[in-house]
Scaffold this motif. Structure first.
Motif, mmCIF file in Angstrom:
data_model
loop_
_atom_site.group_PDB
_atom_site.id
_atom_site.type_symbol
_atom_site.label_atom_id
_atom_site.label_comp_id
_atom_site.label_asym_id
_atom_site.label_seq_id
_atom_site.Cartn_x
_atom_site.Cartn_y
_atom_site.Cartn_z
ATOM 1 N N ASP A 131 -2.174 -6.953 4.109
ATOM 2 C CA ASP A 131 -1.003 -6.836 4.971
ATOM 3 C C ASP A 131 -0.484 -5.407 4.849
ATOM 4 O OD1 ASP A 131 1.560 -6.797 6.085
ATOM 5 O OD2 ASP A 131 1.994 -8.850 5.485
ATOM 6 N N PRO A 132 -0.291 -4.695 5.972
ATOM 7 C CA PRO A 132 0.187 -3.308 5.888
ATOM 8 C C PRO A 132 1.467 -3.148 5.060
ATOM 9 C CG PRO A 132 -0.524 -3.795 8.120
ATOM 10 C CD PRO A 132 -0.569 -5.099 7.369
ATOM 11 N N ALA A 133 2.224 -4.223 4.903
ATOM 12 C CA ALA A 133 3.430 -4.153 4.081
ATOM 13 C C ALA A 133 3.092 -3.889 2.614
ATOM 14 C CB ALA A 133 4.227 -5.452 4.205
ATOM 15 N N GLU A 134 1.806 -4.059 2.243
ATOM 16 C CA GLU A 134 1.381 -3.824 0.862
ATOM 17 C C GLU A 134 1.161 -2.341 0.568
ATOM 18 O OE1 GLU A 134 -2.175 -6.010 0.217
ATOM 19 O OE2 GLU A 134 -1.319 -7.923 0.838
ATOM 20 N N VAL A 135 1.136 -1.501 1.596
ATOM 21 C CA VAL A 135 0.852 -0.079 1.379
ATOM 22 C C VAL A 135 1.833 0.563 0.397
ATOM 23 C CG1 VAL A 135 0.771 2.199 2.478
ATOM 24 C CG2 VAL A 135 -0.382 0.252 3.548
ATOM 25 N N PRO A 136 3.159 0.417 0.574
ATOM 26 C CA PRO A 136 4.089 1.039 -0.380
ATOM 27 C C PRO A 136 3.857 0.564 -1.818
ATOM 28 C CG PRO A 136 5.253 0.324 1.586
ATOM 29 C CD PRO A 136 3.876 -0.252 1.683
ATOM 30 N N GLU A 137 3.556 -0.738 -1.986
ATOM 31 C CA GLU A 137 3.307 -1.268 -3.323
ATOM 32 C C GLU A 137 2.078 -0.617 -3.951
ATOM 33 O OE1 GLU A 137 1.755 -5.405 -5.405
ATOM 34 O OE2 GLU A 137 2.474 -5.435 -3.333
ATOM 35 N N ALA A 138 1.023 -0.431 -3.139
ATOM 36 C CA ALA A 138 -0.195 0.204 -3.654
ATOM 37 C C ALA A 138 0.081 1.638 -4.098
ATOM 38 C CB ALA A 138 -1.284 0.187 -2.588
ATOM 39 N N LEU A 139 0.897 2.368 -3.351
ATOM 40 C CA LEU A 139 1.214 3.753 -3.705
ATOM 41 C C LEU A 139 1.960 3.816 -5.029
ATOM 42 C CD1 LEU A 139 2.408 5.144 -0.240
ATOM 43 C CD2 LEU A 139 0.125 5.244 -1.233
ATOM 44 N N ARG A 140 2.888 2.882 -5.239
ATOM 45 C CA ARG A 140 3.703 2.909 -6.459
ATOM 46 C C ARG A 140 2.954 2.353 -7.664
ATOM 47 N NH1 ARG A 140 7.615 0.948 -2.779
ATOM 48 N NH2 ARG A 140 7.271 -1.171 -3.579
ATOM 49 N N SER A 141 2.211 1.271 -7.454
ATOM 50 C CA SER A 141 1.578 0.576 -8.573
ATOM 51 C C SER A 141 0.592 1.448 -9.326
ATOM 52 C CB SER A 141 0.868 -0.691 -8.076
ATOM 53 O OG SER A 141 1.785 -1.591 -7.505
ATOM 54 N N TRP A 142 -0.108 2.311 -8.599
ATOM 55 C CA TRP A 142 -1.157 3.110 -9.209
ATOM 56 C C TRP A 142 -0.768 4.577 -9.366
ATOM 57 C CZ3 TRP A 142 -5.166 0.688 -11.356
ATOM 58 C CH2 TRP A 142 -5.398 -0.633 -10.962
ATOM 59 N N SER A 143 0.495 4.903 -9.130
ATOM 60 C CA SER A 143 0.970 6.292 -9.275
ATOM 61 C C SER A 143 0.038 7.259 -8.551
ATOM 62 C CB SER A 143 1.086 6.664 -10.758
ATOM 63 O OG SER A 143 1.991 5.827 -11.417
ATOM 64 N N LEU A 144 -0.292 6.932 -7.321
ATOM 65 C CA LEU A 144 -1.229 7.749 -6.558
ATOM 66 C C LEU A 144 -0.602 9.094 -6.191
ATOM 67 C CD1 LEU A 144 -2.627 5.045 -4.100
ATOM 68 C CD2 LEU A 144 -3.672 5.862 -6.218
ATOM 69 N N ASP A 145 -1.416 10.150 -6.259
ATOM 70 C CA ASP A 145 -0.960 11.458 -5.779
ATOM 71 C C ASP A 145 -0.907 11.489 -4.260
ATOM 72 O OD1 ASP A 145 -0.696 12.368 -8.326
ATOM 73 O OD2 ASP A 145 -2.465 13.670 -8.307
ATOM 74 N N GLY A 146 -1.781 10.726 -3.630
ATOM 75 C CA GLY A 146 -1.836 10.666 -2.176
ATOM 76 C C GLY A 146 -2.727 9.506 -1.764
ATOM 77 N N ALA A 147 -2.756 9.217 -0.472
ATOM 78 C CA ALA A 147 -3.574 8.100 0.002
ATOM 79 C C ALA A 147 -4.121 8.397 1.394
ATOM 80 C CB ALA A 147 -2.764 6.807 0.024
ATOM 81 N N ILE A 148 -5.299 7.831 1.652
ATOM 82 C CA ILE A 148 -5.953 7.945 2.950
ATOM 83 C C ILE A 148 -6.078 6.546 3.530
ATOM 84 C CG2 ILE A 148 -8.092 8.563 4.149
ATOM 85 C CD1 ILE A 148 -8.536 10.706 2.002
ATOM 86 N N LEU A 149 -5.653 6.387 4.775
ATOM 87 C CA LEU A 149 -5.763 5.115 5.481
ATOM 88 C C LEU A 149 -7.017 5.140 6.348
ATOM 89 C CD1 LEU A 149 -2.057 4.764 6.688
ATOM 90 C CD2 LEU A 149 -3.070 3.818 4.610
ATOM 91 N N LEU A 150 -7.834 4.108 6.243
ATOM 92 C CA LEU A 150 -9.085 4.052 6.999
ATOM 93 C C LEU A 150 -9.260 2.660 7.590
ATOM 94 C CD1 LEU A 150 -11.827 5.364 7.793
ATOM 95 C CD2 LEU A 150 -12.742 4.518 5.632
ATOM 96 N N GLY A 151 -9.342 2.591 8.919
ATOM 97 C CA GLY A 151 -9.636 1.315 9.570
ATOM 98 C C GLY A 151 -8.428 0.515 10.008
#
Length: 341
Positions: free
Chosen positions: A107-127
């Motif tokens: 669910d696209p609503a999970e994107v913010p959680e993924a960014l915070r949970s893994w302390s990502l420096d950045g993210a790429i959306l594909l598909g």
């Protein structure tokens, strides 16, 4: 057991600070003799720096997420094209000292959680669908830079990289028209008024208009970008579109399925029906007949995406406009002149 800085310091008879300076390339306050001794012991003991410790010290995880749609909680949506892009992105990140984290998003609503949970420096959306990307807000994304590949979304927070889908479809259709085809079937997923498939449909229509060929709206088939859907479409094509002499499919995997379905129906390619794909994946040169297709610069797409994202990560510099990469037609064996009569 893991070798630590303390182990090296004890073996070299120096402080842990000295070892840290040598390991991290800070040699200004360390004698050349000590540098040589520490480096020799590092090699002998097989010391490997801790990535997590370096990340804490630098206040960066050096992790970039590749977020892809998950059809449900158990599966990812990875087409052959997206799989090829994944490999290219990982290679580009590795060359720059970053690591790739692959994460499925149900669910696209999970994107913010993924960014915070893994302390990502950045993210790429594909598909992701453009309407899903449109809904991502600064409040949801926070300060983590996010970039989209193959998107026509107007969301400035995700501006990224794509191929020239319009021109690619126009090239493919013009090629078929030059071979004498007039009844050309367009095959691809359902689409709205924005997005990759929409752009390829616009290019298809533009080529027909260029040649003053009246568009027959019945010559459109909706099919998912899978081999299975292509086989099914190819098998029923002689009955549903008996006058069609060519097919433009919006992806190689779909085009290859169409060729197999036609073969099962006893329709030879390209003697009776010509087929063109889009992507120029490796498998397009392995099938029989070899597939005529539109080549995307997948390596360039990945390199541009990584460069743009890391510029945002390091300097806060977000791209002001999407980067659109050139495409080219690759003629192989799946297209031929329209059959006589």
């Amino acid at each position: 057991m893991r070798v630590t800085l303390k182990d090296i310091a004890n073996a070299a008879g120096v402080s842990m600070m000295t070892v840290s300076n040598v390991v991290n390339g800070n040699h200004a306050r360390v004698s050349a003799e000590t540098v040589d001794r520490v480096q020799r012991i590092v090699a002998e003991l097989g010391y490997v720096p801790s990535a997590s410790a370096r990340s804490l010290a630098a206040r960066t995880s050096r992790l970039v997420g590749l977020l892809v749609p998950a059809a449900d909680e158990d599966s990812l949506t990875l087409s052959p094209h997206n799989t090829a892009i994944l490999g290219q992105i990982e290679r580009e990140l590795r060359k720059r000292g970053y690591h790739l984290l692959l994460r499925g998003i149900a669910d696209p609503a999970e994107v913010p959680e993924a960014l915070r949970s893994w302390s990502l420096d950045g993210a790429i959306l594909l598909g992701f669908l453009d309407e899903e990307i449109d809904r991502l807000s600064r409040g949801a994304l926070g300060r983590v830079p996010v970039l989209a590949i193959d998107s026509y979304s107007g969301n400035p927070l995700t501006t990224g990289v794509r191929s020239d889908d319009f021109t690619g479809a126009r090239l493919a259709t013009t090629h078929l028209i030059a071979l004498g085809h007039r009844a050309i079937l367009f095959a691809g997923p359902a689409f709205t008024d924005v997005g990759v498939v929409h752009e390829r449909f616009r290019g298809f229509r533009a080529a027909l208009a260029d040649a003053a060929i009246e568009w027959d709206e019945s010559l459109v088939e909706t099919a998912n970008t899978t081999h299975e859907d292509g086989v099914a479409l190819g098998a029923r094509l002689p009955g549903s579109h008996p006058h069609a002499t060519a097919v433009f499919a919006t992806a190689d995997i779909l085009a290859i399925g169409v060729m197999e379905g036609l073969a099962r129906a006893g329709v030879p390619v390209p003697a009776a029906v010509s087929v063109v794909g889009f992507d120029d994946l490796d498998l397009s040169a392995y099938v029989t007949p070899k597939l005529t297709t539109v080549a995307q610069d997948l390596a360039g797409k990945a390199a541009n995406a990584v460069d743009l994202l890391l510029a945002a990560v390091r300097h806060g510099k977000r791209p002001s406009a999407a980067v659109t990469l050139d495409v080219r037609l690759v003629e192989r064996e799946s297209t031929a002149r329209v059959p006589a009569g």
